[in-house]
Design a protein around this motif. Sequence first.
Motif, PDB file in Angstrom:
ATOM      1  N   UNK A  46       8.642  -8.340  -1.070  1.00  0.00           N
ATOM      2  CA  UNK A  46       7.859  -7.711  -2.138  1.00  0.00           C
ATOM      3  C   UNK A  46       6.493  -8.378  -2.139  1.00  0.00           C
ATOM      4  N   UNK A  47       5.455  -7.563  -1.998  1.00  0.00           N
ATOM      5  CA  UNK A  47       4.089  -8.081  -2.020  1.00  0.00           C
ATOM      6  C   UNK A  47       3.522  -7.827  -3.407  1.00  0.00           C
TER       7      UNK A  47
ATOM      8  N   UNK B  96       3.525  -3.445  -7.392  1.00  0.00           N
ATOM      9  CA  UNK B  96       4.178  -4.155  -6.299  1.00  0.00           C
ATOM     10  C   UNK B  96       4.215  -3.267  -5.055  1.00  0.00           C
ATOM     11  N   UNK B  97       4.215  -3.891  -3.897  1.00  0.00           N
ATOM     12  CA  UNK B  97       4.454  -3.176  -2.647  1.00  0.00           C
ATOM     13  C   UNK B  97       5.803  -3.632  -2.125  1.00  0.00           C
ATOM     14  N   UNK B  98       6.730  -2.695  -2.010  1.00  0.00           N
ATOM     15  CA  UNK B  98       8.092  -3.012  -1.589  1.00  0.00           C
ATOM     16  C   UNK B  98       8.274  -2.564  -0.136  1.00  0.00           C
ATOM     17  N   UNK B  99       8.573  -3.532   0.715  1.00  0.00           N
ATOM     18  CA  UNK B  99       8.844  -3.233   2.125  1.00  0.00           C
ATOM     19  C   UNK B  99      10.348  -3.244   2.311  1.00  0.00           C
ATOM     20  N   UNK B 100      10.876  -2.175   2.899  1.00  0.00           N
ATOM     21  CA  UNK B 100      12.326  -2.050   3.007  1.00  0.00           C
ATOM     22  C   UNK B 100      12.695  -1.347   4.306  1.00  0.00           C
TER      23      UNK B 100
ATOM     24  N   UNK C 203       3.504  -7.385  10.173  1.00  0.00           N
ATOM     25  CA  UNK C 203       4.176  -6.597  11.200  1.00  0.00           C
ATOM     26  C   UNK C 203       4.965  -5.444  10.580  1.00  0.00           C
ATOM     27  N   UNK C 204       5.531  -5.705   9.420  1.00  0.00           N
ATOM     28  CA  UNK C 204       6.310  -4.674   8.748  1.00  0.00           C
ATOM     29  C   UNK C 204       5.445  -3.505   8.320  1.00  0.00           C
ATOM     30  N   UNK C 205       4.195  -3.765   8.021  1.00  0.00           N
ATOM     31  CA  UNK C 205       3.296  -2.711   7.555  1.00  0.00           C
ATOM     32  C   UNK C 205       2.476  -2.094   8.682  1.00  0.00           C
ATOM     33  N   UNK C 206       2.763  -2.473   9.926  1.00  0.00           N
ATOM     34  CA  UNK C 206       2.073  -1.873  11.063  1.00  0.00           C
ATOM     35  C   UNK C 206       3.086  -1.204  11.962  1.00  0.00           C
ATOM     36  N   UNK C 207       2.662  -0.222  12.686  1.00  0.00           N
ATOM     37  CA  UNK C 207       3.568   0.496  13.580  1.00  0.00           C
ATOM     38  C   UNK C 207       3.381   0.100  15.024  1.00  0.00           C
TER      39      UNK C 207
ATOM     40  N   UNK D 102      10.631  -0.286  12.621  1.00  0.00           N
ATOM     41  CA  UNK D 102      11.855  -0.328  11.822  1.00  0.00           C
ATOM     42  C   UNK D 102      11.547  -0.609  10.359  1.00  0.00           C
ATOM     43  N   UNK D 103      10.512  -1.429  10.118  1.00  0.00           N
ATOM     44  CA  UNK D 103      10.188  -1.808   8.753  1.00  0.00           C
ATOM     45  C   UNK D 103       8.968  -1.048   8.218  1.00  0.00           C
ATOM     46  N   UNK D 104       8.645   0.052   8.870  1.00  0.00           N
ATOM     47  CA  UNK D 104       7.441   0.794   8.508  1.00  0.00           C
ATOM     48  C   UNK D 104       7.516   1.321   7.085  1.00  0.00           C
ATOM     49  N   UNK D 105       8.716   1.532   6.601  1.00  0.00           N
ATOM     50  CA  UNK D 105       8.879   2.139   5.299  1.00  0.00           C
ATOM     51  C   UNK D 105       8.516   1.159   4.183  1.00  0.00           C
TER      52      UNK D 105
END
Length: 318
Positions: free
Chosen positions: A290-291, A309-313, A247-251, A258-261
Amino acid sequence: MGKKISRKRIFEVIQIGQGQDILSRAFDYFIVAMILANIAVLFMETFEEMKPYRDVIKLVGWITVGVFIIEFILRICTADFLYPDCDKKVAAVKFVLSFDGMIMLLTILPFFYLSGFGVLRMLRVVRIFHLFRINNSYDSFHVITSVLIEKKNQIFSSVFIIIVLMLSSSLCMYSVEHHAQPEAFSNALSGIWWSMSTIFTVGYGDIYPITLLGRVMAVIITFLGVGAVAIPTGIISAGFVEHYTKMANSGNTDFGKKLKQSVSVDANSPFLNCSVKEVEQKFEITVVVIVRATDVILPADEQIIKDEDIVVFMPSAI
């Protein structure tokens, strides 16, 4: 054409309210109020103290059911918008056989046909499931069902382990307790109730071992049960983390926006080889997950961010 537009507008209103559609949102709140009133009536009619108000309670019940009937008819009439690949008749049948359709139908029928049958009146309990329609208006219910569907194979495997443990525990307890208490453990399956209450740490105490060996085995089975029951809990918890990461990586949702970044860390990234705490303080953000390859890592302050790494923030102000 006007009739088509009118039906489509009805469909938009009776669906879960989206965005700035005030009428649709108002309909959602109205239906929620009707559901709560219907459930309240279900409980109130069981109280002897409410006998003087029995007529009022019945009236409220009939009003709410009337609303459900109208809503049910409207949903059937507009089902082709919900299932655009089907014609009207097929779409209507598909809706009636869906989870929402079956719940709505089973909450309406008891008011008409089941008043004289004690056993069948238990179908009134289905009205409780109408509450799922409230939760279904939010992402929470969708997340739970999605996680359960995605992890169904792992959950089934863990449940299978628990069933095997219950059966083996019942057989073992029968072997050592049958001669001491033949009425409680009369056969190899009679210990299922005991093993269930022990493995799930309920401990009703109506059946329990009295021999020394039986008690030692009960201690061992209890420890094994705690570990076995924790397996599906861990699977579901991991599923929630994975789902919210998606969900964080989808708009597609407010949460996702909110977590799109997110950033992919490479050799030129300022995040590389920094700890989570350093990154959060320097860039005024909150690291959500962190993925790393196929792993989803919940960030700790000392966690070092590595290459690829993929950092979701999200901004710390959110």
